[in-house]
Enzyme design. Structure first.
Site, PDB file in Angstrom:
ATOM      1  N   HIS A 113     -93.908 -53.992 -22.707  1.00 18.87           N
ATOM      2  CA  HIS A 113     -94.846 -54.115 -21.583  1.00 18.87           C
ATOM      3  C   HIS A 113     -95.785 -52.908 -21.536  1.00 18.87           C
ATOM      4  O   HIS A 113     -97.001 -53.053 -21.380  1.00 18.87           O
ATOM      5  CB  HIS A 113     -94.062 -54.257 -20.276  1.00 18.87           C
ATOM      6  CG  HIS A 113     -94.881 -54.085 -19.033  1.00 18.87           C
ATOM      7  ND1 HIS A 113     -95.899 -54.959 -18.682  1.00 18.87           N
ATOM      8  CD2 HIS A 113     -94.851 -53.134 -18.053  1.00 18.87           C
ATOM      9  CE1 HIS A 113     -96.450 -54.547 -17.539  1.00 18.87           C
ATOM     10  NE2 HIS A 113     -95.840 -53.437 -17.150  1.00 18.87           N
ATOM     11  N   HIS A 156     -97.294 -45.693 -16.692  1.00 18.16           N
ATOM     12  CA  HIS A 156     -97.613 -46.202 -15.348  1.00 18.16           C
ATOM     13  C   HIS A 156     -96.391 -46.633 -14.535  1.00 18.16           C
ATOM     14  O   HIS A 156     -96.451 -46.683 -13.310  1.00 18.16           O
ATOM     15  CB  HIS A 156     -98.660 -47.330 -15.408  1.00 18.16           C
ATOM     16  CG  HIS A 156     -98.124 -48.677 -15.789  1.00 18.16           C
ATOM     17  ND1 HIS A 156     -97.972 -49.077 -17.099  1.00 18.16           N
ATOM     18  CD2 HIS A 156     -97.694 -49.728 -15.032  1.00 18.16           C
ATOM     19  CE1 HIS A 156     -97.488 -50.310 -17.131  1.00 18.16           C
ATOM     20  NE2 HIS A 156     -97.308 -50.731 -15.893  1.00 18.16           N
ATOM     21  N   ASP A 157     -95.282 -46.956 -15.191  1.00 19.69           N
ATOM     22  CA  ASP A 157     -94.083 -47.357 -14.446  1.00 19.69           C
ATOM     23  C   ASP A 157     -92.994 -46.284 -14.436  1.00 19.69           C
ATOM     24  O   ASP A 157     -91.880 -46.529 -13.948  1.00 19.69           O
ATOM     25  CB  ASP A 157     -93.512 -48.661 -15.041  1.00 19.69           C
ATOM     26  CG  ASP A 157     -94.315 -49.896 -14.618  1.00 19.69           C
ATOM     27  OD1 ASP A 157     -94.819 -49.923 -13.478  1.00 19.69           O
ATOM     28  OD2 ASP A 157     -94.435 -50.834 -15.435  1.00 19.69           O
ATOM     29  N   ASP A 192    -101.976 -54.416 -16.064  1.00 21.80           N
ATOM     30  CA  ASP A 192    -100.585 -54.626 -15.663  1.00 21.80           C
ATOM     31  C   ASP A 192    -100.386 -56.056 -15.170  1.00 21.80           C
ATOM     32  O   ASP A 192     -99.438 -56.754 -15.561  1.00 21.80           O
ATOM     33  CB  ASP A 192    -100.245 -53.605 -14.571  1.00 21.80           C
ATOM     34  CG  ASP A 192     -98.771 -53.557 -14.231  1.00 21.80           C
ATOM     35  OD1 ASP A 192     -97.932 -53.737 -15.133  1.00 21.80           O
ATOM     36  OD2 ASP A 192     -98.452 -53.313 -13.047  1.00 21.80           O
ATOM     37  N   GLU A 251     -92.092 -45.129 -10.740  1.00 19.94           N
ATOM     38  CA  GLU A 251     -91.536 -46.228  -9.944  1.00 19.94           C
ATOM     39  C   GLU A 251     -90.184 -46.709 -10.486  1.00 19.94           C
ATOM     40  O   GLU A 251     -89.261 -46.970  -9.717  1.00 19.94           O
ATOM     41  CB  GLU A 251     -92.545 -47.388  -9.966  1.00 19.94           C
ATOM     42  CG  GLU A 251     -92.400 -48.342  -8.805  1.00 19.94           C
ATOM     43  CD  GLU A 251     -93.583 -49.310  -8.765  1.00 19.94           C
ATOM     44  OE1 GLU A 251     -94.739 -48.847  -8.657  1.00 19.94           O
ATOM     45  OE2 GLU A 251     -93.339 -50.524  -8.850  1.00 19.94           O
ATOM     46  N   ASP A 252     -90.074 -46.845 -11.785  1.00 23.52           N
ATOM     47  CA  ASP A 252     -88.863 -47.458 -12.358  1.00 23.52           C
ATOM     48  C   ASP A 252     -87.822 -46.448 -12.841  1.00 23.52           C
ATOM     49  O   ASP A 252     -86.638 -46.772 -12.908  1.00 23.52           O
ATOM     50  CB  ASP A 252     -89.235 -48.363 -13.545  1.00 23.52           C
ATOM     51  CG  ASP A 252     -89.995 -49.602 -13.095  1.00 23.52           C
ATOM     52  OD1 ASP A 252     -89.989 -49.889 -11.887  1.00 23.52           O
ATOM     53  OD2 ASP A 252     -90.591 -50.272 -13.954  1.00 23.52           O
TER      54      ASP A 252
HETATM   55 ZN    ZN Z   1     -96.118 -52.389 -15.271  1.00 26.18          ZN
END
Ligand code: ZN
Length: 181
Positions: A34, A60-61, A121, A64-65
């Site tokens: 991804h 980018h994640d 995204d 958050e992740d």
């Molecule tokens: Zn993403």
């Protein structure tokens, strides 16, 4: 460090940070698939001229992740990259429905760099709904996701006609494959 070296460092780092994470779809692709897809989309949209956007796409994640600190991204890749990543990071303290509503509400006010990553995204996620939907998602839930992603994209029209076209094609494909199954 030159741009190509910084980009490959970010790709290597992203692969390590997300090593245990998989996509939700039935194929359970490694998460790096991804991140690379989003990075490739923004590279194409910017004709390879904006390395900081490519690096931010790869990361980018991460906040958050994987709970990576924005400051550690700033330390390794600079403040500009860190600011873009911060802009595309949802506040996980908020309930999911509120986060989704805020994405629609705030998209238009984000920087051009953040909007490019948002478009890429959403394109990657909607392609995944078509090609490898999460097995526990009903058709209604898949269509709801595609509609909501379309609302976010509608707020940022004009950012990149090419990326918007990629999104539209993905959304059409996802809607067709949901109604066929
Ligand atoms: Zn993403």
């Amino acid at each position: 460090m030159n741009d190509l070296t910084r980009i490959m460092q970010a790709a290597d780092t992203a692969a390590r940070w997300h090593v245990g994470q998989r996509r939700k779809g039935q194929a359970a692709e490694p998460y790096i698939n991804h991140l690379l897809e989003v990075a490739f989309l923004v590279t194409t949209a910017t004709e390879g001229r904006e390395p900081d956007v490519v690096i931010a796409a790869l990361l980018h994640d991460a906040v958050e992740d994987q709970g990576i600190a924005i400051d550690s991204i700033a330390g390794a890749y600079g403040r500009k990259v860190a600011d873009i990543v911060a802009e595309v990071t949802d506040d996980k303290a908020l309930p999911k429905a509120e986060r989704k509503r805020l994405q629609v509400e705030t998209a238009a006010h984000k920087s051009r760099e953040a909007r490019l990553i948002k478009l890429a995204d959403k394109t990657s996620n909607v392609r995944a709904i078509a090609n490898s939907p999460p097995p526990d998602w009903s058709i209604e839930r898949r269509l709801d996701y595609v509609r909501w992603a379309g609302e976010v994209v509608a707020q940022i029209r004009g950012t990149s006609p090419w990326l918007e076209q990629q999104f539209s094609e993905a959304a059409n494909h996802a809607e067709q494959s949901a109604t066929k199954s």
